[in-house]
Design a protein around this motif. Structure first.
Motif, PDB file in Angstrom:
ATOM      1  N   ALA A 285       2.007   0.204  -1.448  1.00  0.00           N
ATOM      2  CA  ALA A 285       1.391   1.730  -1.272  1.00  0.00           C
ATOM      3  C   ALA A 285       2.868   2.362  -2.798  1.00  0.00           C
ATOM      4  O   ALA A 285       1.981   3.105  -2.871  1.00  0.00           O
ATOM      5  CB  ALA A 285       2.022   2.171  -0.083  1.00  0.00           C
ATOM      6  N   ALA A 286       3.377   1.243  -3.723  1.00  0.00           N
ATOM      7  CA  ALA A 286       3.956   2.313  -4.234  1.00  0.00           C
ATOM      8  C   ALA A 286       3.231   2.636  -5.042  1.00  0.00           C
ATOM      9  O   ALA A 286       3.278   3.803  -6.564  1.00  0.00           O
ATOM     10  CB  ALA A 286       5.266   1.243  -5.394  1.00  0.00           C
ATOM     11  N   SER A 287       1.745   1.928  -5.467  1.00  0.00           N
ATOM     12  CA  SER A 287       0.645   2.584  -6.677  1.00  0.00           C
ATOM     13  C   SER A 287       0.289   4.170  -6.091  1.00  0.00           C
ATOM     14  O   SER A 287      -1.056   4.404  -6.663  1.00  0.00           O
ATOM     15  CB  SER A 287      -0.010   1.043  -7.075  1.00  0.00           C
ATOM     16  OG  SER A 287      -0.849   1.047  -6.296  1.00  0.00           O
ATOM     17  N   SER A 288       0.333   3.784  -4.328  1.00  0.00           N
ATOM     18  CA  SER A 288      -0.752   4.955  -4.499  1.00  0.00           C
ATOM     19  C   SER A 288      -0.829   5.871  -5.356  1.00  0.00           C
ATOM     20  O   SER A 288       0.076   6.628  -5.579  1.00  0.00           O
ATOM     21  CB  SER A 288      -0.342   5.675  -2.437  1.00  0.00           C
ATOM     22  OG  SER A 288       0.912   5.955  -2.243  1.00  0.00           O
TER      23      SER A 288
END
Lengths: 584, 396
Positions: free
Chosen positions: A110-113
């Motif tokens: 989810a860090a690239s959301s």
């Protein structure tokens, strides 16, 4: 030489901004966007400001009514601004992954959301400084190329101005994008735009605007001037003629002196002559000191035709202009190009040929109308003249023939053409040689005087018959010295004369040049600049030589058609087939 | 549908007893399988073979625009014996659907892997090598997996492509998994990205021998896991972080199996929740809701999958010869438990709030595994069908 920088019309046109915005929007969204931009780039606001750019003409390599090539230096530091709207991806990890192969992707959970942020960017305080190469041709549209990176500096203000890192990044990125836009995209846009605009023919005004736009907000109206001028010329010539001269509508022109030169008798004779041509009657009225075209061989005609066409435009240009050397006079139809490598000698030739052009003037105008819708005035003039036209034609020859009437170079010309062409294959060569040989002849002196018409009038008939060469000489002086004063009248008179000389065949050709004349009147600008492009000239010459040869061939083939058609149409309405495609 | 090489790779994990699900990156695997499946584009055909327990090859050809293809080879030091004929492959092994997480198991001790002979240790570590060459793009992928110990796995993946910056990239991933928790560190040469991932499983520790019997009387019997990830790009000075949690029922759960996850990205203000439920024997439903507290953007996605099963035909019982000879009937045996049904195919569908629809039908036709998919954009009335594709796999 006049340049008219029109900045306000650009902004005055309400539609312009809308169109420009659309264009820019599509252009900006066409190239693949960096992954950080996640939405379309919308051009929100566009204003060209009130300060026009400074434009310096470095070189004009080619100038004609339908063609232009030049190099400019452009400096701009105005108050134009541009506002863009888009959305950017704020997560660096997201953009990082965007273009990476998935095989080695770290696959963050989810860090690239993403976090998309609307962004508004205003570009202002644009400083441009560039060398611009502008090439315009009616057929191929307008091409504009930046010789160097035009962008000197600009100010980028955005929603993120408070964050220095982002601000710097945006500044850098946008400058880069803008550079590519200017260097790569803009020429393409302009080209497309120009093509779209010029397809429908009548858009002189649009043309100007476009050009202005294309030049990156620098307005250069060189081509514009010619357009505006022609109608006036036509009006003048016709109008004056009609009023002043009942008999010869053609001779009319501004020259008051000319009128007196024609004798009623000769005019009548000429009228009979032309009638005989039309009717195929064998009767030929005898006109003293006149050489009839019909006597010359067909081959000569071809040559003469080729030669005459280029000439006429030159004449015109002389008239309007200071009559300096007209290096480049390109008739719209391309016929004349070959001849034009113009040297002073050539110029003289052209002036001489003016005589021939007289007769052609008619035809040319008629053709003009067909080809160009712009010259409305001409049309009217014609219609007015119609009744007289035939008589006019007949009369015009009268001038040539008549000794007292019009001694000017004109009368000589027909002979020159007739006699000379067979000897020398290429028109240019012939002209030069003739001019050179004869340059010293006494007649030159005579002609050199501004009042040459008066002086030459007596001499001319003899010369015309006997020596073709002297005529040419005469022409030279005329160009240099005389033309300034009398240019206008002179040219006008020349048209009818040419008609006679050229006869039906010449007429079509002549027509084109004449049509150009008005446009060419600004040409002086070009002519002066022209010397700069020596190489270009040579290229032109080569190209034109080929072109001329081809033309001549075509003409020959089509000649007979012309004759017949002319007889039927009274030469006015039908342009020679060879010209029709060019008529654009 | 998994490609054959991924299938073999999965077989390698199984054979080496590596729990690939016990990782933070797999926290939302169920939702991804149900919602973010890829629809094929164009036509694709792959021929694969597990020619020996150690070696597999695969050739693929596709037509996306122009014809392209790939060659791939795989070597495993560990003998692999998965069913490799495309006619015999279990579909639920190659189709990613609702993922039922399993009970954790105790990892082997490293000494169990030691093999001694004549006082010398001769055991080797299991490795897998895989290479794939894409033509005509000339992209090369390489993968190296090594199991240094029962609790560790090293994975190196590399891509070589002239179009990439620096000509390619290498990703090194080290995984440490003891069941109760797992940790991963990674480094990518692209941008110098350093990453840390960790997952912690609440509940019983599988390393303890004493295992309580599952308390099935609870309304929910499942496992809660929580984890986090952290990335830092050392070259571009950018980073990212996220937290996540998951609750999933375990197989022993009597009720409806479900999986719920919540992930947070505090830097970007992103909240994402997924909820997947296996509503029936053949049906799974999933929903995903994203919300960004900074931009107030939200996204909703719904998906479902439908399994088409076929029960195996029961054998017609005949009297045994012995019974006939003795003039008696066969002993009446109690019915054997029904064999698990065979999967005939799976239909997956998803729709998001922008009315983008994805459809996928995966199954088997004769000896071929096929994937038929399409993506539809209902917002574009003029041309709603955005892509359609068919992929065929044959393996032996």
């Amino acid at each position: 030489m006049a340049f008219n920088f029109n900045w306000s019309p650009l902004t005055a046109d309400a539609d312009f901004y809308k169109r420009a915005q659309e264009m820019l929007t599509t252009a900006l969204n066409k190239s693949p966007k960096p992954p950080i931009i996640v939405d379309d780039i919308l051009v929100n606001e566009l204003n060209l400001g009130t300060t026009p750019p400074e434009l310096e003409i470095l070189e004009i390599g080619d100038l004609a009514e339908d063609r232009f090539r030049g190099i400019f230096k452009m400096c701009y530091s105005g108050d134009a601004f541009l506002t863009l709207k888009t959305r950017v991806q704020a997560n660096p990890l997201n953009t990082y992954l965007f273009s990476k192969p998935s095989f080695t992707s770290p696959m963050p959970l989810a860090a690239s959301s993403g976090l998309t942020i609307p962004l508004q960017i205003t570009l202002s305080e644009i400083r441009l400084s560039a060398f611009i190469i502008l090439v315009f041709s009616r057929q191929k549209g307008l091409t504009l190329v930046f010789r160097n990176d035009p962008l000197e500096s600009l100010k980028v203000s955005s929603t993120f101005d408070s964050i220095p890192f982002v601000r710097d990044y945006l500044q850098k990125e946008i400058e880069m994008q803008l550079r590519t836009l200017m260097m790569d995209e803009l020429p393409a846009i302009i080209h497309r735009l120009s093509l779209r605009l010029w397809c429908p023919e009548h858009r002189a005004k649009a043309e100007e605007e476009e050009k202005a736009k294309t030049e990156n907000k620098e307005n250069e109206e060189v081509p514009v001037d010619p357009f505006s001028s022609p109608p006036q010329d036509a009006v003048d010539a016709r109008g004056n003629v009609l009023d002043a001269n009942e008999i010869s509508s053609l001779s009319l022109d501004g020259g008051s002196e000319i009128h007196s030169l024609f004798s009623q008798k000769n005019l009548l004779r000429l009228g009979a002559l032309t009638d005989s041509h039309r009717t195929l009657s064998l009767f030929t009225p005898s006109i003293r000191d006149a050489v009839f075209r019909a006597w010359a061989g067909p081959s000569e005609r071809v040559d003469s035709a080729g030669a005459s066409t280029p000439i006429t435009p030159l004449v015109r240009s002389h008239t309007s202009a200071p009559c300096t050397s007209t290096t480049y006079t390109f008739s719209r139809s391309d016929d004349g190009h070959g001849h034009m490598p113009s040297r002073p000698s050539l110029v003289s030739m052209h002036s001489a040929t003016t005589g021939l052009s007289l007769g052609a003037g008619r035809h040319s105008r008629s053709h003009m109308r067909k080809k160009k819708n712009r010259v409305v005035n001409l049309r009217k003039a014609k219609t007015v003249d119609d009744g007289a036209s035939e008589t006019g034609e007949s009369e015009t020859p009268g001038r040539v023939a008549s000794e007292p009437a019009f001694p000017t170079v004109v009368s000589e010309e027909p002979e020159d053409f007739i006699i000379e062409p067979p000897k020398t294959p290429s028109g240019k060569v012939r002209f030069r040689t003739s001019s050179i040989d004869l340059g010293e002849s006494p007649q030159n002196l005579r002609l050199s005087t501004p009042r040459r018409s008066a002086l030459s009038s007596k001499d001319v008939p003899e010369q015309a018959i006997l020596e073709p060469a002297p005529m040419i000489e005469n022409a030279e002086p005329a160009v240099e010295t005389v033309s300034r004063n009398h240019c206008h009248s002179f040219s006008a008179s020349s048209y009818p004369a040419e008609k006679l000389g050229s006869t039906s065949k010449d007429a079509p050709k002549a027509a084109l040049p004449i049509s150009h004349d008005p446009f060419l009147s600004p040409s002086p600008v070009l002519t002066e600049s022209a010397p700069a492009g020596g190489i270009i000239e040579q290229a032109w010459i080569l190209k034109m030589a080929g072109e001329i040869a081809r033309r001549a061939h075509d003409e020959k083939a089509a000649r007979e058609n012309f004759w017949s058609s002319q007889s039927q149409d009274s030469t006015e309405d039908s342009p020679p087939p060879a010209y029709e495609p060019k008529a654009l | 549908m998994l490609e054959f090489m991924d299938y073999v790779q999965q077989a390698f994990y199984n054979a080496s007893r590596w729990n690939s699900e016990n990782s933070y990156s797999q926290l939302t695997a169920t939702a991804r399988a149900l919602l973010e499946f890829e629809t094929p584009r164009g036509f694709g055909l792959s021929l694969s073979s597990l020619s020996s327990p150690h070696f597999a090859t695969s050739y693929a050809i596709g037509s996306v625009g122009l014809v392209d293809g790939s060659l791939s080879y795989l070597y495993s030091s560990l003998p692999l014996h998965p069913p490799s004929q495309s006619g015999g492959i279990e579909l639920d092994a190659v189709i990613r659907g609702y993922r039922q997480i399993q009970e954790l198991w105790k990892q082997e001790e490293s000494w169990m892997w030691e093999e001694w002979q004549h006082g010398r240790r001769f055991d080797k570590r299991d490795t897998l090598l895989y290479g794939r060459l894409y033509l005509p793009q000339s992209t090369l992928e390489a993968l190296y997996i090594r199991r240094p110990s029962p609790t560790q796995q090293l994975k190196l993946s590399a891509v070589s492509d002239s179009r990439l910056r620096n000509g390619g990239a290498i990703l090194a991933l080290h995984q440490y998994d003891v069941g109760k928790y797992s940790a991963e560190t990674l480094y990518s040469t692209d941008g110098g990205l350093i990453g840390l991932r960790g997952l912690y499983n609440f509940g019983a520790d599988p390393r303890n021998e004493a295992r309580e019997p599952p308390r099935t009387e609870d309304r929910f019997y499942g496992r809660f896991s929580a984890g986090a990830e952290l990335y830092y790009g050392s070259l571009n000075k950018s980073g990212g972080v996220s937290f996540g949690g998951r609750f999933a029922t375990l197989p022993a759960h009597k009720g409806t199996p479900l999986t719920a996850t919540l992930t947070l990205n505090p830097l970007m203000g992103n909240i994402s929740t997924t909820y997947a439920v296996k509503a029936g024997k053949n049906l799974a439903l999933c929903s995903k809701f994203d919300f960004n507290v900074y931009s107030y953007e939200s996204d909703l996605m719904l998906g479902c999958e439908l399994w088409r099963m076929k029960s195996k035909a029961e054998k017609v019982r005949e009297r045994s010869t012995a019974a006939k000879l003795e003039w008696r009937l066969d002993d009446v045996k109690e019915k054997s438990p029904p064999e698990p049904e065979q999967v005939l195919g799976v239909l997956k569908a998803r729709v998001d709030q922008n009315w983008k629809i994805g459809l996928l039908w995966e199954g088997r036709a004769k000896e071929l595994l096929f994937t038929l998919g399409s993506s539809i954009d209902m917002k574009r009335r003029d041309q709603p069908l955005r892509a359609i594709g068919l992929e065929l796999q044959y393996s032996s």
